[in-house]
Enzyme design. Structure first.
Site, PDB file in Angstrom:
ATOM      1  N   ASP A  78      -1.651   1.711  -3.274  1.00 13.45           N
ATOM      2  CA  ASP A  78      -1.972   0.327  -4.742  1.00 13.45           C
ATOM      3  C   ASP A  78      -3.505   0.882  -4.662  1.00 13.45           C
ATOM      4  O   ASP A  78      -4.031   0.023  -5.762  1.00 13.45           O
ATOM      5  CB  ASP A  78      -1.921  -1.156  -3.929  1.00 13.45           C
ATOM      6  CG  ASP A  78      -3.494  -0.240  -2.250  1.00 13.45           C
ATOM      7  OD1 ASP A  78      -2.791   0.537  -1.919  1.00 13.45           O
ATOM      8  OD2 ASP A  78      -3.337  -1.549  -1.537  1.00 13.45           O
ATOM      9  N   SER A  84       0.998  -0.902   0.341  1.00 14.40           N
ATOM     10  CA  SER A  84      -0.297   0.060  -0.057  1.00 14.40           C
ATOM     11  C   SER A  84       0.682   0.807   0.032  1.00 14.40           C
ATOM     12  O   SER A  84       1.344   1.141  -0.946  1.00 14.40           O
ATOM     13  CB  SER A  84      -0.865   0.366   1.218  1.00 14.40           C
ATOM     14  OG  SER A  84      -2.047   1.164   0.921  1.00 14.40           O
ATOM     15  N   ASP A 109      -3.913   6.817  -3.448  1.00 14.20           N
ATOM     16  CA  ASP A 109      -2.121   6.073  -2.238  1.00 14.20           C
ATOM     17  C   ASP A 109      -1.642   5.021  -2.968  1.00 14.20           C
ATOM     18  O   ASP A 109      -2.220   4.879  -4.162  1.00 14.20           O
ATOM     19  CB  ASP A 109      -2.494   5.313  -0.923  1.00 14.20           C
ATOM     20  CG  ASP A 109      -3.777   3.811  -1.443  1.00 14.20           C
ATOM     21  OD1 ASP A 109      -4.664   3.645  -2.285  1.00 14.20           O
ATOM     22  OD2 ASP A 109      -3.867   3.515  -0.240  1.00 14.20           O
ATOM     23  N   ASP A 164      -6.406   1.854  -3.867  1.00 18.33           N
ATOM     24  CA  ASP A 164      -7.512   1.434  -3.340  1.00 18.33           C
ATOM     25  C   ASP A 164      -8.119   2.477  -2.466  1.00 18.33           C
ATOM     26  O   ASP A 164      -9.544   2.481  -2.222  1.00 18.33           O
ATOM     27  CB  ASP A 164      -7.257   0.001  -2.781  1.00 18.33           C
ATOM     28  CG  ASP A 164      -6.553   0.207  -1.496  1.00 18.33           C
ATOM     29  OD1 ASP A 164      -5.467   1.068  -1.110  1.00 18.33           O
ATOM     30  OD2 ASP A 164      -6.875  -0.641  -0.480  1.00 18.33           O
TER      31      ASP A 164
END
Length: 454
Positions: free
Chosen positions: A245, A99, A243, A247
């Protein structure tokens, strides 16, 4: 003696430094353990742009295939693109990402078929136990017939699915700055936004897991500075930051001012309720603004309050049949996305709402942002329980004060509320406070911090 992986296997995912805490050998064991615990005959795997991700992902695939399980690799993807693949293909999934963590980290987010979460209480503890045992005894014996490893492209289908959930056909032209932070938003945004009446100003779309420009963590205000400046320079209608990743999405208005994720939750909740005939359950965690349940009720919905954390949100969504859920951390969950979180779909809702009327974003969100919040304030403490007890003692029994223990300690009055909850992994207490005006919020915040830090 078996290894101790407690510092690597967290409450919701696997996350640690590569290669100090884990490597491809351990990833292969995780692959074998995952397919045993979820009893899979086939799985889907994706990964982000970190330098270690392709190797770790392929090792996990080898471990799964050795157990006779067929593996579909979708390659570079955002976390919500992996959830899409898990849902659309009805397969358990593994996403290799850390992440927003720095470049030396990597991790795995795991789900069952249909993007159902895998956490400590839903399989992750068993996966850890198997991996720990096998680091001592060696990998499990391979199956008589090896599984296959094949590749599949899902980006176009993912984009089409999202675009089918939000009507963007009649929006006015908008100028939007997007900061991908060198993360996976740079991979997904061009395809998802293609063909929309948007003047897209891309920032840091080059996939680079070393994050050369700033951390891909928009929750830290320092990482929004470049976006805010660019929105003002471009006279853009809004800015969006993802961010690492991709999501989670964060929004800034035409002035470059951050829009509260609670306001985005309320805005999207109103739109999802309208799309569902003015009825439905909306999930919000207990540190979202008072604005959220108010807007939900005003639009015919039923608000349901939960603990902080995606596993609690997803479990409550499944239990209640909720149509949408939001967290103040900018995770947004949709029934039509297998109850999984997708920042991209939330971003499309913001674009549709803004483009469907003539006013600026600041005016649009004002109706959904009615109170003054402190944001989350972390304090290092020697004894979490002792400080929580001190806070309880200071407020308990006061007239007009209610207390509850859903997640830490929440204290509420007619004019303000605050929540203090302990971190599960660090010696921290996290404070969130909100009030009807700035002066009251500041007074309450400082009173509680004085007790926490005494």
């Amino acid at each position: 003696m078996a290894a101790d992986l407690s510092q690597l296997v967290k409450a919701y995912d696997v996350r640690g430094v590569v290669p100090d805490q884990w490597d491809e050998t351990l990833a292969e064991l995780f692959g074998a353990a995952f397919v045993q615990v979820v009893d899979a005959s086939a799985i889907v795997i994706g990964h982000d742009m970190r330098p270690s991700s392709p190797g770790l992902s392929r090792a996990f695939a080898r471990g799964a295939a050795a157990q006779g399980v067929d593996v579909t690799e979708i390659g570079l993807c955002s976390t919500d693109q992996l959830y899409y693949a898990s849902g659309a293909l009805n397969l358990p999934g593994a996403m290799f990402t850390a992440s927003h963590n720095p470049a030396q980290y990597n991790g795995i987010k795991l789900c069952r078929a249909g993007a159902a979460p895998v956490g400590q209480d839903t399989g992750l503890a068993e996966i850890r136990e198997l991996a720990e045992r096998w680091t001592d005894t060696g990998a499990p014996a391979p199956a008589g017939t090896q599984g296959t490893i094949t590749q599949r492209e899902t980006l176009d289908d993912y984009a089409a699915h999202l675009r089918g959930l939000v009507d963007l056909t009649s929006i006015r032209p908008l100028k939007v700055v997007v900061d991908a932070g060198n993360g996976m938003g740079g991979h997904t945004v061009p395809t998802v936004f293609a063909g929309l009446p948007l003047d897209l100003v891309p920032m840091y779309f080059e996939l680079d897991g070393t994050f050369p420009n700033h951390e891909a963590n928009p929750l830290d205000p320092a990482n929004l500075v470049d976006l805010q400046k660019r929105v003002r320079e471009e006279s853009a209608d809004l800015g969006i930051a993802f961010d690492g990743d991709a999501d989670r999405c964060f929004v800034v208005d035409e002035h470059g001012d951050p829009v509260s994720p609670s306001a985005i939750t309320a805005l999207v909740a109103a739109r999802e309720l309208a799309r569902n005939g003015g009825a439905g359950v909306i999930i919000h965690n207990l540190i979202t603004s008072w604005s959220v349940p108010e807007v939900v009720k005003e639009n015919g919905g039923t608000p349901v309050r939960t603990r902080v954390g995606h596993s609690f949100i997803k479990a409550e969504m499944a239990k209640s049949g909720a149509i949408f859920g939001g967290e103040h951390s900018a995770h947004y969950y949709f029934k039509d996305f297998w109850n999984a979180d997708t920042g991209m779909l939330a971003a499309l809702h913001v674009l549709a709402a803004l483009g469907g009327q003539d006013g600026p974003l600041s005016g649009l969100v004002a109706a959904y942002d009615r109170y003054t919040g402190s944001g989350e304030i972390n304090s290092t403490v020697a004894d979490q329980a002792d400080r929580l007890a001190a806070i309880r003692s200071a407020y308990e029994g006061q007239e007009g004060v209610t207390l509850d223990n859903l997640d830490g300690l929440t204290i509420t009055t007619a004019d303000w509320w605050f929540n203090v909850r302990p971190s599960n992994t660090e010696p921290l207490l996290r404070l969130n406070a909100e009030a009807k005006d700035e002066a009251t919020m500041t007074k309450v915040r400082d009173e509680v911090l004085a007790i926490i830090r005494a």
